[in-house]
Design a protein around this motif. Structure first.
Motif, mmCIF file in Angstrom:
data_model
loop_
_atom_site.group_PDB
_atom_site.id
_atom_site.type_symbol
_atom_site.label_atom_id
_atom_site.label_comp_id
_atom_site.label_asym_id
_atom_site.label_seq_id
_atom_site.Cartn_x
_atom_site.Cartn_y
_atom_site.Cartn_z
ATOM 1 N N CYS A 148 26.010 40.776 40.407
ATOM 2 C CA CYS A 148 27.044 41.283 39.496
ATOM 3 C C CYS A 148 26.387 41.858 38.240
ATOM 4 N N HIS B 210 37.892 46.326 38.361
ATOM 5 C CA HIS B 210 38.091 47.656 38.929
ATOM 6 C C HIS B 210 38.496 47.505 40.393
ATOM 7 N N ARG C 153 38.705 49.665 44.016
ATOM 8 C CA ARG C 153 38.392 50.901 44.742
ATOM 9 C C ARG C 153 38.340 50.587 46.240
ATOM 10 N N PHE D 252 31.389 45.992 38.545
ATOM 11 C CA PHE D 252 30.293 46.834 39.017
ATOM 12 C C PHE D 252 29.075 45.981 39.338
ATOM 13 N N LEU E 202 31.127 48.776 43.512
ATOM 14 C CA LEU E 202 31.839 47.554 43.128
ATOM 15 C C LEU E 202 31.400 46.356 43.962
ATOM 16 N N ASP F 167 32.912 42.778 45.201
ATOM 17 C CA ASP F 167 34.190 42.075 45.334
ATOM 18 C C ASP F 167 34.074 40.693 44.684
ATOM 19 N N HIS G 246 41.742 50.581 37.033
ATOM 20 C CA HIS G 246 41.180 49.504 36.210
ATOM 21 C C HIS G 246 42.310 48.590 35.758
#
Ligand SMILES: C[S@@+](CC[C@H](N)C(=O)[O-])C[C@H]1O[C@@H](n2cnc3c(N)ncnc32)[C@H](O)[C@@H]1O
Length: 350
Positions: free
Chosen positions: A71, A126, A128, A135, A142, A144, A171
């Motif tokens: 992360c 975020h 996606r 991120f 990204l 999870d 976001h």
């Protein structure tokens, strides 16, 4: 290759020297010997990735988060909290020396966070293509995330709810307590300590306070009782509307760019007089103050200037100029974001 780690630089990477160049390695601790592989070679420095620890630091601890290392959020979960604080204090001092040209920065002890995990009252995640998270480290992909251990349980409950609802791409800022669209400090206990600190530093000031980048009036609301007049400036209309909601007669909130508004405001209140002194608070984003604002402050010379900074590098850059017109009384780092590389600072200038 084997590397001797001598320091941890601002941003979180360990520093070692090899073949006359500095090598930067994440997730190590000063005093450790590590085995690392070079991943990129630049003209003046090398980037490396940790392979294994040869000799561990006594400050090494088990990270609490399963995403740590992947992360992009936390960088210090492998370091005990006391040592995180020592490193951050030293990083501020070194940055002020190197970029700010301050030989002996007037550093005060760092104000720690009473809570090391589960302190964040808001996170922005975020979404996606069905992935909900943060991120990845040094990437725009990204990761999870099911749970963030530096966030409050209430925030994690919201994250679970968001995930269940299969949200659309975008976001999402998840907050504990009543939702608000405006900027708020992310660690309640350290935010309270910061208010106490600013209040103490200003001492018996009484005249006019100009609170620039005031948001919803975090500092003004605390200080309005003892200044004759308080002027808050922020270009976020929503924040200014919130600040105005419970404003007293002596408070004025202006929705404007600080760059355009600060000079005229300082000019209109005139020079310091018997009615009291003039104090200015600046709490800019990470980019710091621009040249015009620095020049305005130097031209009008408020009696006291409180510079609240979330980036020691831009603070140091700005102090390098401001020190020509102000005395730098103290610099106090605060650990608003344990486990991460972030450092908050309050500088007091006179
Ligand atoms: C770090 S936040 C500080 C907010 C407030 N002092 C607090 O503690 O809650 C920075 C604030 O600066 C505002 N801002 C950024 N650039 C600005 C500019 N050029 N003029 C006016 N406001 C600005 C943002 O809207 C945001 O509210």
């Amino acid at each position: 290759m084997e590397l001797q780690v001598t320091d941890v630089a601002f941003g979180g990477k360990g520093v070692a020297r090899t073949n006359g160049k500095a090598a930067f390695v994440p997730y190590v601790i000063d005093g450790e010997t590590v085995s690392a592989s070079i991943t990129r070679e630049h003209k003046k420095f090398l980037e490396a990735e940790l392979e294994s620890i040869v000799t561990a630091s006594p400050h090494r601890v088990e990270p609490r988060c399963p995403y740590f290392g992947r992360c992009g959020g936390c960088v210090y979960q492998h370091i005990d909290y006391e040592h995180q604080l020592a490193l951050k204090w030293r990083q501020v001092k070194e940055t002020l020396r190197r970029i700010g040209g301050l030989k002996e920065p007037p550093m005060r002890p760092l104000i720690p966070s009473p809570i090391e995990y589960e302190y964040r009252n808001r996170i922005t995640v975020h979404v996606r293509d069905g992935v909900v998270g943060f991120f990845r480290r040094e990437s725009n992909k990204l990761l999870d995330i099911e749970r963030c251990p530096i966030a409050l349980n209430e925030v994690n409950a919201q994250l679970a709810e968001l995930r269940e609802g299969r949200p659309r791409d975008g976001h999402y800022t998840l907050r504990a307590g009543v939702g608000s669209r405006v900027f708020t400090q992310a660690n309640d206990a350290v935010a309270a300590a910061m208010l106490d600190l600013v209040d103490r530093l200003l001492g018996p000031a009484t005249g006019t306070l100009i609170d620039t980048y005031c948001g919803a009036g975090f500092f003004s609301k605390r200080l309005r009782g003892r200044f004759g007049k308080v002027i808050g400036i922020d270009w976020d209309q929503h924040a200014i509307a919130v600040a105005r909601e419970d404003a007293n007669e002596n408070e004025v909130y202006v929705a404007a760019d600080v760059e355009a508004e600060l000079g005229p405001r300082l000019r209109s209140i005139g020079p310091p007089s018997d009615e009291g002194n003039r104090a200015v608070i600046v709490d800019p984003p990470a980019t710091g103050l621009n040249k015009t604002i620095v020049e305005t402050l130097m031209e009008h010379q408020p009696t006291q200037l409180i510079y609240v900074s979330c980036n020691p590098a831009t603070l140091a850059r700005d102090l390098a100029v401001l020190k020509k017109s102000f005395g730098i009384d103290s610099i106090t780092p605060l650990d608003m974001f344990p486990q991460t590389a972030e450092i908050e600072c309050v500088a007091h200038l006179k």
